[in-house]
Motif scaffolding. Structure first.
Motif, mmCIF file in Angstrom:
data_model
loop_
_atom_site.group_PDB
_atom_site.id
_atom_site.type_symbol
_atom_site.label_atom_id
_atom_site.label_comp_id
_atom_site.label_asym_id
_atom_site.label_seq_id
_atom_site.Cartn_x
_atom_site.Cartn_y
_atom_site.Cartn_z
ATOM 1 N N HIS A 2 3.856 -9.591 -6.081
ATOM 2 C CA HIS A 2 4.909 -8.901 -6.826
ATOM 3 C C HIS A 2 6.118 -8.583 -5.960
ATOM 4 O O HIS A 2 7.078 -7.967 -6.431
ATOM 5 N N GLY A 3 6.083 -8.976 -4.688
ATOM 6 C CA GLY A 3 7.214 -8.733 -3.799
ATOM 7 C C GLY A 3 6.872 -7.758 -2.692
ATOM 8 O O GLY A 3 5.698 -7.522 -2.377
ATOM 9 N N ASP A 4 7.905 -7.168 -2.094
ATOM 10 C CA ASP A 4 7.730 -6.207 -1.003
ATOM 11 C C ASP A 4 7.655 -4.787 -1.565
ATOM 12 O O ASP A 4 8.390 -4.429 -2.492
ATOM 13 N N HIS A 5 6.774 -3.986 -0.964
ATOM 14 C CA HIS A 5 6.616 -2.584 -1.374
ATOM 15 C C HIS A 5 6.804 -1.699 -0.150
ATOM 16 O O HIS A 5 6.055 -1.824 0.824
ATOM 17 N N GLU A 6 7.813 -0.840 -0.187
ATOM 18 C CA GLU A 6 8.008 0.101 0.903
ATOM 19 C C GLU A 6 7.135 1.328 0.675
ATOM 20 O O GLU A 6 7.070 1.857 -0.434
ATOM 21 N N ILE A 7 6.450 1.757 1.709
ATOM 22 C CA ILE A 7 5.538 2.898 1.615
ATOM 23 C C ILE A 7 6.098 4.050 2.449
ATOM 24 O O ILE A 7 6.521 3.859 3.591
ATOM 25 N N THR A 8 6.133 5.219 1.844
ATOM 26 C CA THR A 8 6.544 6.431 2.556
ATOM 27 C C THR A 8 5.344 7.372 2.645
ATOM 28 O O THR A 8 4.282 7.113 2.065
ATOM 29 N N MET A 9 5.523 8.472 3.352
ATOM 30 C CA MET A 9 4.454 9.472 3.414
ATOM 31 C C MET A 9 4.344 10.260 2.111
ATOM 32 O O MET A 9 3.366 10.983 1.894
ATOM 33 N N LEU A 10 5.336 10.135 1.234
ATOM 34 C CA LEU A 10 5.338 10.839 -0.045
ATOM 35 C C LEU A 10 4.788 9.933 -1.140
ATOM 36 O O LEU A 10 5.243 8.810 -1.318
ATOM 37 N N GLN A 11 3.778 10.420 -1.867
ATOM 38 C CA GLN A 11 3.239 9.699 -3.014
ATOM 39 C C GLN A 11 3.269 10.611 -4.237
ATOM 40 O O GLN A 11 3.289 11.836 -4.117
ATOM 41 N N ARG A 12 3.276 9.998 -5.405
ATOM 42 C CA ARG A 12 3.175 10.765 -6.650
ATOM 43 C C ARG A 12 1.960 10.267 -7.424
ATOM 44 O O ARG A 12 1.647 9.077 -7.385
#
Length: 588
Positions: free
Chosen positions: A182-192
């Motif tokens: 599905h492409g690139d996914h940027e991951i942060t320390m914040l999730q919902r």
């Protein structure tokens, strides 16, 4: 940007109806009126949208706009949760107080987690490998008591093409990048995460390790397994809140979520004032360093009370997925059920018993079933143990909330107002309480203490049950009419009640008993009983047993012997044998 999706046509307290777009989804988060009050879609019929609003709706008029967000009611998850105090929909109460004073203003929109804090991220993986949802990317020292483990969101998997080097980042800065079809996914320390959606795990595991609370009546007589569910029902003043606070302080859980759901404001104020002052007995650090508090008092909007339970359990599942054991306190589920009843009444739904909605049992089951001991997506083990207080009106355990709760829990700690009035705390009635985890945790006890805890516990319970039966006779004819063998049962049961079951949360020594002290105390009382039985059979009167010097030692040992001074209990055991041997020589 949210866009207008409807117009208010009908208002009844926290429940409103609107005429609007068919593009609105069930359980979607919406903003109501010009003040953008937080609401959730709970019904769709044609062009009519039914919304429960989590803020005060007084002054709202028909014709007010409804704005859609396209998102479900969610919580923010990431570093910064610990030491926080939120309301039922995860608004940070200390920040609200700075913005709008002691009372929450309407339409206050604040991010639950502070965006400008920088957190030290240390990666544990390297780029170029395949990762899956739930896998731990790195760690953050959230507090001195607990390490935050940053995870790949559960619904993302693929090749880890980049991971940030070790340094400080804000929670919304990218720390990793995953590529899949599905492409690139940027991951942060914040999730919902949507609060009404269970967080996934690999599989459930057996519940055979007890949650040690340091409370003798719970650990030894009615243990709760890690990942299990327990209820503490009791009338006003029976000690539900103090019992839950003692468990929160001393339980061998890695992290605590405390939900004050619809309790009186002054009672919740005590919790908010006391918890930051409590010292964690395990680490010596403040207990708040591994605690999240959710406060939704009885004077706050009733619909937010219903959401607070889900907010708390979602945060608990998040830490479980890191591989931690979490204890969740819900005080009280009765107030939550009353919120369901009020909203249901305003929706004009057909009431069931005592006015509660017909789906009360289903909602209780949905909540308690989120407890569990699981293998997480990362392959580690974690658990959520739920301890829910129940406040039956007048202490009547036959009312619907208590009865339905008993169907979904396996541990029932029944508080007794008569015991509380007699200053016997914890006021847990040993005849009305039960635990279905006894056989499950027996192997753990055998391994830890090396004695047959299960047999000792059952022997003590038989003595307490026999005392209850004999007490009825004593009321009619007095204790002198009983044979000495039965009067010995009354004496031993008194030792069990006053020397073992009764425990002071305000005594530095007695507030917490480790398992080795608990089992040794119980074995001493039973050893005393067995030796006394032999003396009684030789013709000694019960008055001789009652006046033995060691009896006073058995009652006082709980507060005179520290957990690390168990050799003093060996001295008491020797005193029992010496005094019994002396009596045996007198009554041959």
């Amino acid at each position: 940007m949210s866009q207008q999706v409807g117009v208010v046509t009908w208002i009844n307290g926290p429940v409103i109806r609107a005429k609007g777009s068919k593009h609105v989804s069930m359980l979607e988060l919406v903003e109501v009126g010009n003040e953008h009050l937080v609401g959730e879609v709970i019904g769709l019929e044609g062009e009519t949208i039914t919304i429960q609003v989590y803020e005060e709706t007084s002054g709202m008029q028909p014709g007010s706009p409804i704005y859609g967000t396209g998102l479900p009611l969610s919580v923010e998850l990431g570093p910064g949760l610990l030491r926080s105090i939120f309301d039922g929909i995860q608004r940070p109460l200390p920040v609200i107080e700075m913005r709008s004073g002691s009372f929450i203003g309407r339409g206050v929109h604040l991010t639950p987690l502070y965006r400008k804090d920088h957190w030290s991220f240390t990666p544990t993986l390297h780029a170029g490998i395949d990762v899956h949802g739930g896998e731990i990317l790195g760690t953050v020292p959230e507090t001195p008591s607990l390490e935050h483990r940053v995870m790949v969101p559960p619904d993302i998997s693929g090749k880890l093409t980049w991971i940030a080097p070790a340094r400080k980042y804000t929670i919304d800065e990218p720390i990793a990048r995953v590529h899949n079809e599905h492409g690139d996914h940027e991951i942060t320390m914040l999730q919902r995460w949507a609060v009404r959606r269970l967080r996934p795990y690999h599989r459930r595991l057996g519940q055979n390790i007890p949650l040690i609370t340091g409370q003798r009546v719970l650990d030894t007589f009615f243990p709760l397994a890690k990942g299990g569910a327990a209820a503490i029902p009791g009338g006003f003043g029976a000690g539900k809140t103090v019992t839950q606070q003692s468990i929160a302080k001393y339980a061998d859980a890695d992290m605590v979520v405390y939900i004050g759901c619809g309790e009186r404001g002054n009672e919740m104020t005590e919790v908010l004032q006391e918890f930051p002052q409590l010292i964690d007995p395990r680490s010596g650090n403040p207990l708040m360093e591994r605690t999240v508090l959710i406060a939704n008092t009885s004077n706050m909007p009733v619909a937010a009370r219903e959401a607070s339970i889900y907010t708390g359990i979602t945060i608990a599942e998040y830490y479980r997925d890191m591989g931690y054991h979490v204890a969740l306190m819900a005080d009280s589920t009765s107030r939550w059920a009353e919120a369901l009843r009020e909203v249901s009444g305003r929706l004009e739904e057909m009431p069931a018993e005592e006015g509660y909605p017909a789906y009360l049992a289903a909602r209780l089951a949905e909540f308690y079933e989120r407890a569990g001991y699981v293998e997480t997506l990362s392959g580690s083990q974690g658990s959520v143990s739920i301890i829910g207080a129940v406040s039956p009106p007048g202490g009547d355990f036959s009312e619907p909330v208590t009865q339905h709760t008993k169907r979904f829990i396996r541990c029932f700690w029944a508080l007794d107002k008569a015991l509380a009035s007699a200053r016997h705390f914890p006021s847990i009635n040993w005849l009305d309480s039960y635990s279905e985890y006894l056989a499950d945790v027996a192997g753990w006890w055998q391994q830890q203490v090396g004695v047959d805890w299960y047999q000792m516990r059952n022997h003590a319970m038989e003595l307490l049950s026999e005392e209850s039966r004999l007490a009825q006779i004593v009321k009619l004819v007095g204790p002198d009419a009983l044979p000495d063998e039965q009067r010995l049962v009354l004496e031993t049961a008194r030792l069990l009640r006053e020397g073992f079951l009764q425990q002071s949360a305000l005594d530095d020594v007695d507030a917490y008993s480790d398992i080795h002290k608990q089992i040794k105390m119980l074995s001493l009382i039973l050893h005393f009983h067995n030796r006394a039985q032999r003396i009684i059979k030789r013709g000694a009167p019960i008055a001789v047993i009652h006046s033995m010097a060691v009896v006073d030692n058995l009652i006082r040992m709980k507060s005179q012997v520290k957990n690390e001074e168990l050799e003093k209990l060996d001295t008491i055991a020797q005193a029992i044998d010496d005094q019994m041997n002396q009596l045996e020589t007198e009554y041959k």
